[in-house]
Design an enzyme around this catalytic site. Structure first.
Site, PDB file in Angstrom:
ATOM      1  N   VAL A   1       3.045  -3.554 -37.852  1.00  0.00           N
ATOM      2  CA  VAL A   1       3.788  -2.338 -38.191  1.00  0.00           C
ATOM      3  C   VAL A   1       5.068  -2.240 -37.372  1.00  0.00           C
ATOM      4  O   VAL A   1       6.144  -1.941 -37.908  1.00  0.00           O
ATOM      5  CB  VAL A   1       2.911  -1.089 -37.978  1.00  0.00           C
ATOM      6  CG1 VAL A   1       3.726   0.186 -38.134  1.00  0.00           C
ATOM      7  CG2 VAL A   1       1.744  -1.094 -38.945  1.00  0.00           C
ATOM      8  N   ASP A  49       7.079  -5.150 -26.209  1.00  0.00           N
ATOM      9  CA  ASP A  49       5.709  -5.659 -26.278  1.00  0.00           C
ATOM     10  C   ASP A  49       5.344  -6.249 -24.925  1.00  0.00           C
ATOM     11  O   ASP A  49       6.203  -6.775 -24.219  1.00  0.00           O
ATOM     12  CB  ASP A  49       5.583  -6.716 -27.375  1.00  0.00           C
ATOM     13  CG  ASP A  49       4.147  -6.891 -27.851  1.00  0.00           C
ATOM     14  OD1 ASP A  49       3.806  -6.332 -28.916  1.00  0.00           O
ATOM     15  OD2 ASP A  49       3.371  -7.573 -27.166  1.00  0.00           O
ATOM     16  N   GLU A  69       0.525  -5.208 -46.717  1.00  0.00           N
ATOM     17  CA  GLU A  69       0.777  -6.561 -46.238  1.00  0.00           C
ATOM     18  C   GLU A  69       1.141  -7.445 -47.426  1.00  0.00           C
ATOM     19  O   GLU A  69       0.516  -7.395 -48.474  1.00  0.00           O
ATOM     20  CB  GLU A  69      -0.451  -7.108 -45.515  1.00  0.00           C
ATOM     21  CG  GLU A  69      -0.738  -6.364 -44.222  1.00  0.00           C
ATOM     22  CD  GLU A  69      -1.841  -7.013 -43.405  1.00  0.00           C
ATOM     23  OE1 GLU A  69      -1.877  -8.248 -43.340  1.00  0.00           O
ATOM     24  OE2 GLU A  69      -2.669  -6.284 -42.854  1.00  0.00           O
ATOM     25  N   ASN A 110      -5.431   6.120 -47.652  1.00  0.00           N
ATOM     26  CA  ASN A 110      -6.162   4.854 -47.586  1.00  0.00           C
ATOM     27  C   ASN A 110      -7.598   5.003 -48.072  1.00  0.00           C
ATOM     28  O   ASN A 110      -8.136   4.111 -48.730  1.00  0.00           O
ATOM     29  CB  ASN A 110      -6.128   4.296 -46.160  1.00  0.00           C
ATOM     30  CG  ASN A 110      -4.844   3.545 -45.868  1.00  0.00           C
ATOM     31  OD1 ASN A 110      -4.011   3.380 -46.756  1.00  0.00           O
ATOM     32  ND2 ASN A 110      -4.675   3.089 -44.650  1.00  0.00           N
ATOM     33  N   HIS A 153      -8.667  -3.504 -59.825  1.00  0.00           N
ATOM     34  CA  HIS A 153      -8.938  -4.915 -60.060  1.00  0.00           C
ATOM     35  C   HIS A 153     -10.263  -5.271 -59.381  1.00  0.00           C
ATOM     36  O   HIS A 153     -10.366  -5.275 -58.151  1.00  0.00           O
ATOM     37  CB  HIS A 153      -7.803  -5.783 -59.523  1.00  0.00           C
ATOM     38  CG  HIS A 153      -6.467  -5.437 -60.113  1.00  0.00           C
ATOM     39  ND1 HIS A 153      -6.123  -5.758 -61.403  1.00  0.00           N
ATOM     40  CD2 HIS A 153      -5.403  -4.763 -59.606  1.00  0.00           C
ATOM     41  CE1 HIS A 153      -4.904  -5.304 -61.670  1.00  0.00           C
ATOM     42  NE2 HIS A 153      -4.447  -4.701 -60.592  1.00  0.00           N
ATOM     43  N   CYS A 197      -6.361  -2.228 -42.465  1.00  0.00           N
ATOM     44  CA  CYS A 197      -6.285  -0.774 -42.655  1.00  0.00           C
ATOM     45  C   CYS A 197      -7.536  -0.165 -43.266  1.00  0.00           C
ATOM     46  O   CYS A 197      -8.181   0.688 -42.652  1.00  0.00           O
ATOM     47  CB  CYS A 197      -5.069  -0.426 -43.521  1.00  0.00           C
ATOM     48  SG  CYS A 197      -3.488  -0.762 -42.722  1.00  0.00           S
TER      49      CYS A 197
END
Length: 452
Positions: free
Chosen positions: A12, A31, A156, A212, A255, A264
């Site tokens: 992300v 980071d 993604e 989600n 699907h 996620c």
């Protein structure tokens, strides 16, 4: 131009940081992983995402995107600081692990200089923003800041497109100055008329989980309908088209397949279940969704076993596709993991191939032989299973494939093919949710099959 710090150069953070830089903002991705920073400085991506390497390289050359391990200096020089660290499921209870978020909040608090917007980009439970604000106040009582929720909705494999052409941008804040600054951050999207939707902070946090969970529920729904189709001699693909044309339902996420996975849906559905239980308002539909999805993956292994005559002991199974979806190298909660483990439990030897995911797969799969390509994986196989619908699996040379296999059996867990095409090439074919007229009748399950 806004000065932005993105804490966390993972999926992300890196995608968001690179896209903000491409908007013209000055972005520093911070980071603490030296190896990750070294890769980024060399122009090499620590994750696979189509187009990300070119996007990062272009903005690094233009000096709009930098990488650093110095959080304090980056935060002090920023107008907006995004928290984009991991929130994995906590071991033992399934709650989201917020230790990285809270650790970042404390460091941000100590480094703030002048009015700053602190934004939670990570997926976090309702109330996390309140705790982030409390932590910052505790470590720096004089800090001038506002905490905002801005959940990501990136898929993604198409994350850059999703970021630049979003369905919506959700921003949770009731602070007018924060609203103005966040509007400026996303101002370049006005050319695409992307709706920027302001809510309260807690509402924004819940919106991410609810979105989600609904999509995961939609996938699980069509998977259950697929099972029913097999019993009633109906075709799930036609059912999906028929209901998907209804504008109230829509065709996306209908699907049938081996279940959802990835970074996620599994952790977010579980976190929402735990949040709701703690709030004494259980979300039973989502609880059931989680349970069904967990069971489905091993049930797909039973489908493969059935296609092999009821036993895979001593047989070689070729598995095409390991990542949870195409166009990513992400193996987190991928259905292939449970499927392969179940096949191995049944005594099978598994040979696998994935276009980009095999390096990640080696870290989570034991006892698997990794092939260099599709037809190498099929060499001597008693059955071939398509688990991830990569484009290169959609146009297989079926004659060549059959010549490599010991037994021409295809189990298509993504319904990439139809029976007529495959059987004309001499294969036995089994799909998901297909009628008996276009799907091989499964033999009665042996005791060994039922144990898988």
């Amino acid at each position: 131009m806004m000065r932005i710090t993105m804490i966390g150069a993972g999926y992300v953070g890196l995608v968001s940081g690179a896209c903000f830089a491409d908007f013209g903002h000055a972005v520093v991705c911070v980071d603490r992983d030296p190896a990750r920073l070294e890769l980024l400085e060399l122009g090499r991506m620590p994750i696979y995402e189509p187009g990300l390497d070119e996007l990062v390289a272009r903005n690094a050359v233009q000096k709009r995107l930098r990488f650093s391990s110095d959080l304090a200096a980056s935060v002090a020089a920023s107008d907006v600081v995004f928290i984009a660290v991991g929130t994995p499921s906590r071991r033992g209870d399934g709650h989201a692990d917020l230790s990285y978020v809270y650790g970042a909040a404390a460091e941000i608090g100590r480094a703030l200089s002048g009015f700053t917007i602190v934004v939670t980009k990570s997926t976090v439970p309702v109330g996390t923003g309140d705790e982030v604000e409390r932590i910052i106040r505790e470590v720096n009582p004089d800090a001038d800041f506002a905490v905002v929720s801005n959940p990501e909705f990136l898929r993604e494999g198409s994350a850059i497109e999703d970021f630049k052409r979003p369905d919506r941008v959700v921003i949770g804040t009731e602070d007018e100055t924060a609203k103005a600054m966040m509007s400026e951050v996303y101002r370049p999207l006005s050319l695409n008329a992307a709706p920027v939707y302001f809510t309260s902070r807690r509402t924004a946090e819940l919106t991410k989980y609810a979105a989600n969970a609904f999509l995961a529920m939609k996938i699980t729904f069509i998977n259950e309908i697929a099972d029913l189709c097999e019993k009633l001699d109906a075709d799930v693909q036609d059912v999906a088209r028929g209901i998907g044309m209804d504008g109230r339902i829509g065709s996306k996420f209908l699907h049938a397949g081996p279940g959802y996975g990835g970074s996620c849906f599994p952790k977010d559905t579980l976190a929402l279940v735990k949040t709701a239980q703690d709030a004494e308002s259980p979300v039973r539909l989502i609880e059931t969704t989680v349970s069904i999805n967990d069971q489905r993956k091993r049930s797909m292994a039973r489908k493969i076993v059935a296609a092999c005559g009821g036993s895979v002991r001593g047989k070689t199974i070729a598995v095409l596709g390991l990542t949870f979806k195409p166009n990513t190298d992400d193996m987190r909660d991928a259905p292939s993991i449970s499927i392969i483990q179940a096949l191995q439990d049944g005594g099978a030897r598994v040979v696998a191939y994935d276009p980009v995911g095999m390096e990640q797969a080696r870290a989570v799969l034991d006892g698997v032989t990794f092939a260099d390509g599709i037809y190498q994986a099929a060499e001597g196989a008693d059955a071939l299973a398509i688990v991830t619908e990569w484009n290169e699996f959609r146009s297989l040379d079926l004659a060549r494939l059959k010549s490599r296999m010991t037994s021409p059996v295809m189990v298509d867990l993504r319904n990439v093919y139809n029976k007529e095409t495959v059987t004309r090439a001499g294969f036995s074919y089994a799909g998901v949710g297909r009628p008996r007229g276009s799907d091989a009748d499964a033999p009665a399950l042996s005791a060994e099959t039922r144990a898988v």
